[in-house]
Enzyme design. Structure first.
Site, mmCIF file in Angstrom:
data_model
loop_
_atom_site.group_PDB
_atom_site.id
_atom_site.type_symbol
_atom_site.label_atom_id
_atom_site.label_comp_id
_atom_site.label_asym_id
_atom_site.label_seq_id
_atom_site.Cartn_x
_atom_site.Cartn_y
_atom_site.Cartn_z
ATOM 1 C CG LEU A 152 16.549 -2.104 -7.279
ATOM 2 C CD1 LEU A 152 15.732 -0.874 -7.704
ATOM 3 C CD2 LEU A 152 17.505 -1.723 -6.154
ATOM 4 C CG ASP A 153 14.881 -6.462 -1.684
ATOM 5 O OD1 ASP A 153 15.580 -7.307 -2.263
ATOM 6 O OD2 ASP A 153 15.081 -6.087 -0.514
ATOM 7 N NE ARG A 154 5.714 -8.249 -6.028
ATOM 8 C CZ ARG A 154 4.787 -9.199 -6.089
ATOM 9 N NH1 ARG A 154 5.036 -10.390 -5.562
ATOM 10 N NH2 ARG A 154 3.623 -8.968 -6.656
ATOM 11 N NE ARG A 255 13.327 -5.554 3.172
ATOM 12 C CZ ARG A 255 12.431 -6.263 2.488
ATOM 13 N NH1 ARG A 255 12.659 -6.572 1.217
ATOM 14 N NH2 ARG A 255 11.324 -6.648 3.072
#
Length: 325
Positions: A152-154, A255
Site C-alpha cells: 500500500l502507498d505510504r 490515484r
C-alpha cells in the site's frame, strides 16, 4: 538450532565448513539468490551472486543459476563464507508499536492482516529506517518468515496482508495473478462531481522517476494495461465519496485513474492541486483520503475470507464535517 538459524546468527564470523540445507515446503518456490541473502545476513549481494556464479553453491550436487526456484526436497550446498556483522535494527517509535499492536484485523497461524496506519511505509528503504514489515518482525520475533503479500502507498491506510509462511505467500500470489480471485475495495474522497455513469477507467499507466528521485506514474500509451471500476457512494458540495475496485494492480493506480477521470483524490500532495489540498484543510483533512476498506480471497482449505478495515477516525471526522454533523 536449525542450519538456517545457525547461518543467520553467525554475524562477524567465517563459516568454516560447508553446510547442507534441506528445503521444506515453506521455503519452496523462493529464488536461490533471495534465499541465500535471507539466511546469510550481512553478506554483500555481490558476494552472494559470485558464489552462485562460480558454482560454489549447488542444488542436488548441480550448479544452478541465480534465478533457480527452490523445490521441496532440494538439498542446497552452502560454501564457507564470511558473514559481516550487522548493525542493530532501528527500534520503531513507541507510537508506531502501539498503533501496530491494535491494528490487527485477522490472524491465524499462516496469515496476518492489519489496518495499516497512514504515514507508515510498508517497508524501509529510500531514507526510511523501517516500515511495517520491519516493525512487525521486531514485534513478532517468533515469526521469522513474515513477508508482505502486497503493498500500500505510504499515505494510504487500510487492509494490508502479511504472510507468516511461504506456502501462504505463494497461495495468495497465485490468486493475485488470476482475474477476480482477490477482491480489493477502496474508499476515496475525490474533488468535484463524479458522474454516476463513469463506472470504469481503462487507461495504461507508465512509471518514471524524476531527477529528484521521486517516483511518478502517468497515463501513457506505452504503459501497462490498467483498469479500475468505480461506484459513487455519497455526494457532497464539490466532492464525491467513491468506491474503487482495482481490476489490475499497478503502482498508484487508483490515484492516477482518479486524476485521469478529472477528479484528484482529496489530500493527494503528489497528484492533486495545492489549492484544493489547502482548501480541504477546512474540513480537517490532513492526509490522503484513500483507504483500503476490504479484501477478500479464498484460503487454501477453500474457505472464503473477507476482512474489513474501519475508516480511521481522522477520515470519518472529515465525512462528519461534510455531512454537517
Amino acid at each position: 538450532m536449525s542450519v538456517e538459524k545457525e547461518l543467520s546468527s553467525r554475524e562477524g564470523e567465517q563459516t568454516a565448513k560447508v553446510y547442507f540445507v534441506n528445503i521444506d515446503e515453506d521455503t519452496a518456490g523462493q529464488r536461490i539468490d533471495n534465499y541465500l541473502m535471507r539466511i546469510l545476513k550481512g553478506v554483500p549481494k555481490t558476494r552472494v551472486y559470485r558464489i552462485v556464479r562460480k558454482g560454489e553453491v549447488r542444488v542436488n550436487k548441480k550448479r544452478v543459476g541465480a534465478d533457480y526456484r527452490l523445490q521441496s526436497g532440494d538439498v542446497v550446498r552452502i560454501p564457507p563464507v564470511r558473514v559481516a556483522e550487522a548493525s542493530a535494527p532501528v527500534r520503531p517509535a513507541d507510537k508506531v508499536i502501539a498503533q501496530l499492536e491494535k491494528s490487527v484485523l485477522y490472524e491465524d497461524d499462516q496469515l496476518l492482516i492489519i489496518n495499516k496506519p497512514s504515514g507508515l511505509a510498508v517497508h524501509g528503504g529510500s531514507g526510511l529506517s523501517y516500515g511495517v514489515i520491519e516493525a512487525l518482525r521486531q514485534l513478532r520475533p517468533e515469526n521469522r518468515t513474515l513477508e508482505l503479500v502486497h503493498r500500500l502507498d505510504r499515505d494510504t491506510s487500510g487492509c494490508l496482508v502479511i504472510a507468516k509462511r511461504r506456502s501462504m505467500l505463494r497461495h495468495i500470489h497465485n490468486l493475485l495473478q488470476q482475474k477476480g480471485k482477490v477482491e480489493k475495495l477502496y474508499h476515496a474522497l475525490v474533488v468535484g462531481k463524479w458522474a454516476a455513469r463513469k463506472q470504469l477507467v481503462n487507461a495504461p499507466l507508465l512509471k518514471n522517476v524524476l531527477q529528484s528521485g521521486e517516483r511518478m506514474v502517468r497515463v501513457h500509451i506505452d504503459g501497462k494495461k490498467c483498469r479500475t471500476a468505480f461506484r459513487v457512494m455519497e455526494r457532497f458540495p464539490n466532492m464525491t465519496l467513491v468506491e474503487a475496485y482495482p481490476i489490475t494492480g499497478r503502482t498508484h493506480q487508483i490515484r492516477v485513474h482518479c486524476l485521469h477521470a478529472g477528479h484528484a483524490i482529496a489530500g493527494d500532495e503528489k497528484y492533486g492541486m495545492d489549492e484544493d489540498n489547502q482548501s480541504q484543510r477546512q474540513f480537517g483533512l490532513k492526509r490522503l483520503f484513500l483507504h483500503a476498506a476490504s479484501i477478500q480471497f479464498e484460503l487454501p482449505d477453500g474457505r472464503l475470507l473477507k476482512v474489513e478495515a474501519p475508516l480511521p477516525d481522522e477520515l470519518a471526522g472529515v465525512l462528519s464535517v461534510l455531512r454537517g454533523k
